[in-house]
Scaffold this active site. Structure first.
Site, mmCIF file in Angstrom:
data_model
loop_
_atom_site.group_PDB
_atom_site.id
_atom_site.type_symbol
_atom_site.label_atom_id
_atom_site.label_comp_id
_atom_site.label_asym_id
_atom_site.label_seq_id
_atom_site.Cartn_x
_atom_site.Cartn_y
_atom_site.Cartn_z
ATOM 1 C CD GLU A 1 46.894 22.839 36.771
ATOM 2 O OE1 GLU A 1 46.277 22.119 37.576
ATOM 3 O OE2 GLU A 1 46.932 24.084 36.858
ATOM 4 C CE LYS B 1 36.888 26.624 38.696
ATOM 5 N NZ LYS B 1 38.033 26.907 39.575
ATOM 6 C CD GLU C 1 36.343 26.614 42.613
ATOM 7 O OE1 GLU C 1 36.000 27.299 41.664
ATOM 8 O OE2 GLU C 1 37.518 26.515 42.993
ATOM 9 N NE ARG D 1 35.500 22.956 39.427
ATOM 10 C CZ ARG D 1 34.816 23.171 38.311
ATOM 11 N NH1 ARG D 1 33.536 22.891 38.264
ATOM 12 N NH2 ARG D 1 35.401 23.650 37.245
ATOM 13 C CE LYS E 1 39.089 20.823 36.230
ATOM 14 N NZ LYS E 1 39.754 21.954 35.568
ATOM 15 C CG HIS F 1 46.126 32.280 41.021
ATOM 16 N ND1 HIS F 1 44.764 32.218 41.196
ATOM 17 C CD2 HIS F 1 46.391 31.514 39.934
ATOM 18 C CE1 HIS F 1 44.231 31.429 40.262
ATOM 19 N NE2 HIS F 1 45.200 30.989 39.498
ATOM 20 C CG ASN G 1 41.544 26.027 43.699
ATOM 21 O OD1 ASN G 1 41.637 26.166 42.483
ATOM 22 N ND2 ASN G 1 40.407 26.191 44.352
ATOM 23 C CG HIS H 1 48.330 28.444 35.408
ATOM 24 N ND1 HIS H 1 47.912 29.144 36.517
ATOM 25 C CD2 HIS H 1 47.699 27.229 35.464
ATOM 26 C CE1 HIS H 1 47.066 28.387 37.216
ATOM 27 N NE2 HIS H 1 46.923 27.227 36.589
ATOM 28 N NE ARG I 1 19.486 37.728 28.676
ATOM 29 C CZ ARG I 1 18.641 38.347 27.868
ATOM 30 N NH1 ARG I 1 18.075 37.701 26.863
ATOM 31 N NH2 ARG I 1 18.347 39.612 28.069
ATOM 32 C CG HIS J 1 45.974 26.342 41.209
ATOM 33 N ND1 HIS J 1 46.522 25.080 41.300
ATOM 34 C CD2 HIS J 1 45.616 26.506 39.908
ATOM 35 C CE1 HIS J 1 46.472 24.498 40.110
ATOM 36 N NE2 HIS J 1 45.929 25.338 39.246
#
Lengths: 362, 362
Positions: B184, B142, B236, B240, B226, B251, B244, B264, B120, B247
């Site tokens: 990026e 993330k 997010e 935030r 960032k 994607h 993207n 990417h 955990r 993105h």
């Protein structure tokens, strides 16, 4: 209907306890802030309560879909968890989805972990249908799956938006599971609430008879005790460890026998007797309080002796427990009924002797 | 050595940037509060940098073990993640363990998710070894793995204790990956930092030549941008989402071609051109700023055209993206260089036309 709030700042949430709370569309409508919900349940609970839950959701005007998992601890693994993810992705469930866990501890742990990790976290609601999950998993936000090398080894802390603990659903719970749930109830008396322990001594027969008011009282006081502990220590760095009374021994029993042979609560019952025995032998718990402890566990219909695995095997299994810190075994022991403490310096020989004294004869 | 602090209250942590920070035993000793660490790396990075890291740990007096994963996005799945858990459990790693991610984005995402969920949650340190991961995964917490039905679909937010971004390790990075990382970097200029965009226009050749001071400046300004966004919106819910830019289109390119065919950053490069084209056609971005945008992406050696999958296929893949909210496609578009905004009401026909205009000829 009783209402308890688990105070965790912006992660605070209500627990509603009582007969028929499963039908409260208002409570669900207030807690769901997403257009859709996905219900996660199992093949034992679904035939009993899924229709009632979907009727409640329909009255609340919330769209739903459901995923039915196979029942049992043996399925609390990645493969079963993945069937939740498969269903969510195939159904185009996005982050605006609330997961609803309808079932016992296994369903709650898996649905909670799915909610903690699906698209990095979505909201969820717990509707526990066993006494154990109503008093234990309802509070604390612990979610997990098992790994072949250990129980609950992969998981997360993720708080629900709402918990509905309906005492009426306990009417379909097998006797053995009701008793297993009482182990965790008794635990709260032992670790911090001597008045609750007294109350349990005088109400244990009503609880075994499923008296709804006695059950609601026991659930509320258990959740209130756990809630106070969790509010102080959300991620288990300190006082929360007291909740593990009997659990380190108990996990060894569950793992040693193979998960699912002993119910978790049964293992905790025998484990609490081991902890009490060790506490008494170390001179911390008086003989009288020791005897009251064992007597109440026995009256609840729980085992007071563990399986004869041998102390060495117990110790080996206990060394794998998550409660081990930096290689030292930390045990929750009792100074008195209602007064528990964490010890990390008990001699191994004393632990082994207490285990041997509390196992079934060969 | 430059130092930047990501401000997230009690989850705040430092990023150290510069040549040779991988050797700073003091920084690692200060960040590790556990007796043991487990290094997670891959079979490309291990031969290059694992010995240097273990030498640093030895100087810091910290015991370590390591898990070497196969390289590549294709392995960012549950099976590979489980090899980390297997190694941790077999090695009796308890909660007093810090995970150290040594590698690119895939290693960071997987080690981070392992750290988020092992027992955990345990602490972790990021040592990103690609430009992309230094400017992107270093900040934000993330972590994720892929699911057959979608990229990064299973994950968690989990902040590291420390990030070490060593510009010297970029000397062994293939050209193609260096360029992918610049996508990026350019993104930060486009969404909120016009002065940084100007700086990039005049330093893009130095960056492609791996000038260490230029790289350190680009990494620091990217991380600072960032970091400011993430501090405002850790999980997010709002601003935030601007990160993207490009993105959602990107994607679709990655998924449509099969993950790993396009890097990417390459997909983000072409995706940012699609976003800029749509922004210009909607009358939000001036033609001059549009041309500057496309020119810088091209000068960075990135593709400015996507693969010809057909607009319908793009839209279908985009509908699966996590950024979809309650069924509506949310796109980050540009009002100006340095000024991005989220739109959820762009006509589908306009999106399709912009995609068609930005794809390779048949």
């Amino acid at each position: 209907m009783r209402k308890l709030t688990v105070a965790l700042g912006e992660r605070s949430y209500p627990i509603l306890i009582g007969e028929g709370v499963l039908d409260s569309a208002d409570a669900i409508a207030a807690a769901v802030n997403t257009p859709r919900v996905a219900i996660v349940t199992n093949d034992v609970v679904a035939p009993l309560y899924l229709d009632r839950l979907t009727a409640t959701l329909a009255r609340a005007g919330i769209a739903y879909d459901s995923v039915v998992l196979p029942d049992g601890e043996a399925h609390k693994n990645w493969q079963t968890l993945n069937t939740i993810f498969d269903a969510l992705l195939a159904g185009h469930f996005d982050r605006s989805t609330t997961l609803v866990a309808l079932g016992g501890g296994v369903v709650g742990d898996m649905a909670g972990f799915a909610a903690a990790t699906y698209q990095r976290g979505i909201p969820f609601i717990q509707i526990p249908t066993t006494l154990l999950s109503q008093v234990d998993s309802s509070v604390g936000g612990k979610t997990a799956i098992n790994h072949p090398l250990g129980k609950n080894m992969i998981g997360a802390f993720h708080q629900p938006q709402l918990v509905l603990a309906d005492t009426a659903v306990l009417n379909t719970l097998p006797d053995r599971e009701l008793k297993a749930g009482l182990a965790e109830v008794i635990k709260y008396g032992l670790i911090r609430d001597p008045a609750f322990f007294d109350w349990l001594e005088s109400h244990i027969d009503k609880l075994l008879g499923r008296d709804p008011l006695a059950l609601a009282e026991a659930i509320e006081r258990s959740c209130a005790n756990k809630s106070q502990i969790v509010s102080e220590d959300e991620t288990e760095r300190g006082v929360r460890a007291l909740l593990n009374l009997g659990h380190t021994f108990g996990h060894a029993i569950e793992a040693g026998m193979g998960f699912g042979v002993w119910l978790h609560g049964e293992a905790v019952g025998a484990g609490m007797v081991m902890a009490a025995t060790l506490s008494q032998r170390q001179g911390w718990l008086s003989m009288q309080q020791y005897e009251r402890t064992v007597a109440l566990i026995a009256r609840a219909g729980l085992p007071v002796l563990g399986p004869r695995l041998g102390a060495a095997r117990y110790l080996e299994l206990m060394a794998h427990d998550k409660k081990v810190e930096a290689g030292r075994l930390r045990l929750v022991l009792l100074r008195d009924i209602g007064d528990a403490e964490i010890f990390s310096d008990v001699p191994t020989a004393d632990i082994a002797a207490a285990i041997d004294a509390c196992c079934e004869s060969a």
